[in-house]
Motif scaffolding. Structure first.
Motif, PDB file in Angstrom:
ATOM      1  N   TYR A   1      21.950   6.201  23.105  1.00 49.92           N
ATOM      2  CA  TYR A   1      20.757   5.650  22.453  1.00 49.92           C
ATOM      3  C   TYR A   1      20.058   4.661  23.381  1.00 49.92           C
ATOM      4  N   LEU A   2      20.848   3.807  24.016  1.00 49.56           N
ATOM      5  CA  LEU A   2      20.275   2.815  24.920  1.00 49.56           C
ATOM      6  C   LEU A   2      19.580   3.485  26.094  1.00 49.56           C
ATOM      7  N   ASP A   3      20.145   4.588  26.591  1.00 56.52           N
ATOM      8  CA  ASP A   3      19.533   5.313  27.705  1.00 56.52           C
ATOM      9  C   ASP A   3      18.179   5.910  27.321  1.00 56.52           C
ATOM     10  N   LYS A   4      17.975   6.162  26.036  1.00 55.84           N
ATOM     11  CA  LYS A   4      16.704   6.696  25.545  1.00 55.84           C
ATOM     12  C   LYS A   4      15.688   5.586  25.254  1.00 55.84           C
ATOM     13  N   GLY A   5      16.073   4.344  25.513  1.00 56.70           N
ATOM     14  CA  GLY A   5      15.193   3.224  25.221  1.00 56.70           C
ATOM     15  C   GLY A   5      15.247   2.764  23.784  1.00 56.70           C
ATOM     16  N   ILE A   6      16.296   3.168  23.070  1.00 61.03           N
ATOM     17  CA  ILE A   6      16.450   2.798  21.651  1.00 61.03           C
ATOM     18  C   ILE A   6      17.472   1.677  21.534  1.00 61.03           C
ATOM     19  N   SER A   7      17.028   0.493  21.185  1.00 61.53           N
ATOM     20  CA  SER A   7      17.951  -0.616  20.904  1.00 61.53           C
ATOM     21  C   SER A   7      18.501  -0.455  19.507  1.00 61.53           C
ATOM     22  N   ILE A   8      19.779  -0.788  19.339  1.00 64.88           N
ATOM     23  CA  ILE A   8      20.427  -0.694  18.036  1.00 64.88           C
ATOM     24  C   ILE A   8      20.702  -2.095  17.508  1.00 64.88           C
ATOM     25  N   HIS A   9      20.176  -2.385  16.329  1.00 65.56           N
ATOM     26  CA  HIS A   9      20.417  -3.653  15.646  1.00 65.56           C
ATOM     27  C   HIS A   9      21.272  -3.354  14.409  1.00 65.56           C
ATOM     28  N   TYR A  10      22.500  -3.836  14.424  1.00 66.26           N
ATOM     29  CA  TYR A  10      23.423  -3.556  13.321  1.00 66.26           C
ATOM     30  C   TYR A  10      23.295  -4.589  12.204  1.00 66.26           C
ATOM     31  N   LEU A  11      23.297  -4.105  10.968  1.00 66.73           N
ATOM     32  CA  LEU A  11      23.476  -4.931   9.785  1.00 66.73           C
ATOM     33  C   LEU A  11      24.719  -4.442   9.047  1.00 66.73           C
ATOM     34  N   ALA A  12      25.296  -5.304   8.232  1.00 65.67           N
ATOM     35  CA  ALA A  12      26.561  -4.991   7.547  1.00 65.67           C
ATOM     36  C   ALA A  12      26.295  -4.316   6.205  1.00 65.67           C
ATOM     37  N   TRP A  13      27.035  -3.249   5.941  1.00 60.24           N
ATOM     38  CA  TRP A  13      26.957  -2.601   4.628  1.00 60.24           C
ATOM     39  C   TRP A  13      28.316  -2.001   4.279  1.00 60.24           C
ATOM     40  N   PRO A  14      29.203  -2.811   3.667  1.00 54.49           N
ATOM     41  CA  PRO A  14      30.539  -2.314   3.301  1.00 54.49           C
ATOM     42  C   PRO A  14      30.459  -1.242   2.220  1.00 54.49           C
ATOM     43  N   ARG A  15      31.019  -0.074   2.507  1.00 47.91           N
ATOM     44  CA  ARG A  15      30.903   1.064   1.585  1.00 47.91           C
ATOM     45  C   ARG A  15      31.629   0.827   0.265  1.00 47.91           C
ATOM     46  N   THR A  16      32.635  -0.043   0.276  1.00 48.56           N
ATOM     47  CA  THR A  16      33.392  -0.327  -0.944  1.00 48.56           C
ATOM     48  C   THR A  16      32.770  -1.452  -1.760  1.00 48.56           C
ATOM     49  N   GLY A  17      31.616  -1.928  -1.327  1.00 48.51           N
ATOM     50  CA  GLY A  17      30.992  -3.035  -2.028  1.00 48.51           C
ATOM     51  C   GLY A  17      31.542  -4.367  -1.547  1.00 48.51           C
ATOM     52  N   LEU A  18      31.352  -5.387  -2.343  1.00 47.03           N
ATOM     53  CA  LEU A  18      31.733  -6.742  -1.949  1.00 47.03           C
ATOM     54  C   LEU A  18      33.198  -7.001  -2.257  1.00 47.03           C
TER      55      LEU A  18
ATOM     56  N   ILE B   1      16.621   6.801   7.440  1.00 52.28           N
ATOM     57  CA  ILE B   1      17.296   8.049   7.774  1.00 52.28           C
ATOM     58  C   ILE B   1      18.774   7.903   7.431  1.00 52.28           C
ATOM     59  N   PRO B   2      19.288   8.671   6.476  1.00 52.62           N
ATOM     60  CA  PRO B   2      20.713   8.580   6.150  1.00 52.62           C
ATOM     61  C   PRO B   2      21.551   9.388   7.127  1.00 52.62           C
ATOM     62  N   GLY B   3      22.741   8.879   7.429  1.00 50.35           N
ATOM     63  CA  GLY B   3      23.686   9.641   8.234  1.00 50.35           C
ATOM     64  C   GLY B   3      23.523   9.453   9.728  1.00 50.35           C
ATOM     65  N   LEU B   4      24.381  10.125  10.464  1.00 51.69           N
ATOM     66  CA  LEU B   4      24.401  10.054  11.924  1.00 51.69           C
ATOM     67  C   LEU B   4      23.369  11.004  12.510  1.00 51.69           C
ATOM     68  N   VAL B   5      22.512  10.481  13.362  1.00 52.00           N
ATOM     69  CA  VAL B   5      21.501  11.287  14.053  1.00 52.00           C
ATOM     70  C   VAL B   5      21.699  11.097  15.552  1.00 52.00           C
ATOM     71  N   PRO B   6      21.976  12.169  16.311  1.00 49.51           N
ATOM     72  CA  PRO B   6      22.162  12.053  17.761  1.00 49.51           C
ATOM     73  C   PRO B   6      20.926  11.456  18.433  1.00 49.51           C
ATOM     74  N   ALA B   7      21.123  10.887  19.619  1.00 43.70           N
ATOM     75  CA  ALA B   7      20.060  10.141  20.294  1.00 43.70           C
ATOM     76  C   ALA B   7      18.819  10.980  20.550  1.00 43.70           C
ATOM     77  N   ASP B   8      18.978  12.212  21.036  1.00 48.24           N
ATOM     78  CA  ASP B   8      17.817  13.052  21.330  1.00 48.24           C
ATOM     79  C   ASP B   8      16.981  13.304  20.080  1.00 48.24           C
ATOM     80  N   ARG B   9      17.678  13.666  19.009  1.00 51.87           N
ATOM     81  CA  ARG B   9      16.967  13.976  17.765  1.00 51.87           C
ATOM     82  C   ARG B   9      16.360  12.714  17.150  1.00 51.87           C
ATOM     83  N   LEU B  10      17.061  11.585  17.280  1.00 52.52           N
ATOM     84  CA  LEU B  10      16.539  10.337  16.745  1.00 52.52           C
ATOM     85  C   LEU B  10      15.260   9.941  17.466  1.00 52.52           C
TER      86      LEU B  10
END
Length: 241
Positions: free
Chosen positions: A142-159, A224-233
């Motif tokens: 992703y970084l090689d494509k010029g896409i910076s990734i900013h992570y936020l937290a989202w626990p799937r089991t809730g709080l 966009i839900p789910g994993l999207v590869p860098a090229d497609r993203l």
């Protein structure tokens, strides 16, 4: 509880989120938000929609429409059908909401910045999620494509549960980036506690319509839900502008 269930069934994509007192900003004269509060909504903004007499309301649970001064709740989306193709006015409003809210908490994200940054994608993540781990392992693509990734937290089991506790520890670590990588590799994290933003990130994800991880918010505000590869993203980002 019955009222909350009714609201969720009408809107289809809402979920309860932990919020404090109502923070309604400058409501139109004659608008009464007390009925929405009784339904469990925290009203943030109210403005006129494209339909006369119908208000567009941003709440802690996303976008809704109400009429009759706040007494009638409307399910569904509004489309402008006057052009060659229908325009989803509701989706446009939701995207603007996401853009504004993401910008407001950008300083809380764990950032992996591309050297030649062209786009920023905000990703709701959970260290116990297999697809989140795959995305993290492929981060350089992703970084090689010029896409910076900013992570936020989202626990799937809730709080609650292990992922919730892991995310709180990650965000409180001296080196959150290293801690996040360690958590996604099943490595033990040193104990750390602080006034972390995990609860707020989880609530924001619910407001945005996140239902699983990873979930990507594009620069346009599209989710966009789910994993999207860098090229497609990269292609998706360009098309959504």
């Amino acid at each position: 509880m019955k009222q909350l269930a009714i609201a969720a069934s009408i809107l289809g994509l809402l979920a309860c989120s932990p919020q404090g007192e109502a923070k309604l900003s400058a409501a139109p004269e004659g608008f009464d938000d007390s009925y929405l509060q009784k339904m469990g909504f925290t009203v943030e903004t109210v403005e006129a929609s494209a339909i006369e007499g119908v208000y567009q309301v941003i709440t802690d649970q996303g976008l809704i429409y109400v009429a009759d001064g706040g007494k009638m709740l409307i399910g569904g989306r509004i489309y402008d059908i006057t052009g060659a193709q229908p325009v989803n006015l509701s989706e446009n409003a939701i995207r603007q909401m996401r853009q504004k809210d993401v910008a407001a908490i950008d300083g809380e994200a764990i950032v992996y910045q591309a050297e030649d940054e062209k786009y920023v994608v905000t990703v709701f993540t959970d260290p116990t999620c297999g697809y989140c781990r795959q995305l993290h392992n492929d981060l350089q693509s992703y970084l090689d494509k010029g896409i910076s990734i900013h992570y936020l937290a989202w626990p799937r089991t809730g709080l609650q549960g292990s992922s919730y506790e892991q995310l709180k520890t990650v965000w409180c670590s001296d080196d959150p980036k290293a801690a996040l990588t360690a958590a996604k590799s099943d490595k033990r994290l040193p104990a750390a506690r602080c006034d972390d933003p995990v609860d707020a990130h989880f609530a924001l994800g619910n407001k945005f319509g996140v239902r699983g991880t990873p979930a990507m918010v594009l620069p346009s505000g599209e989710l966009i839900p789910g994993l999207v590869p860098a090229d497609r993203l990269l292609n998706t980002i360009k098309q959504s502008q």
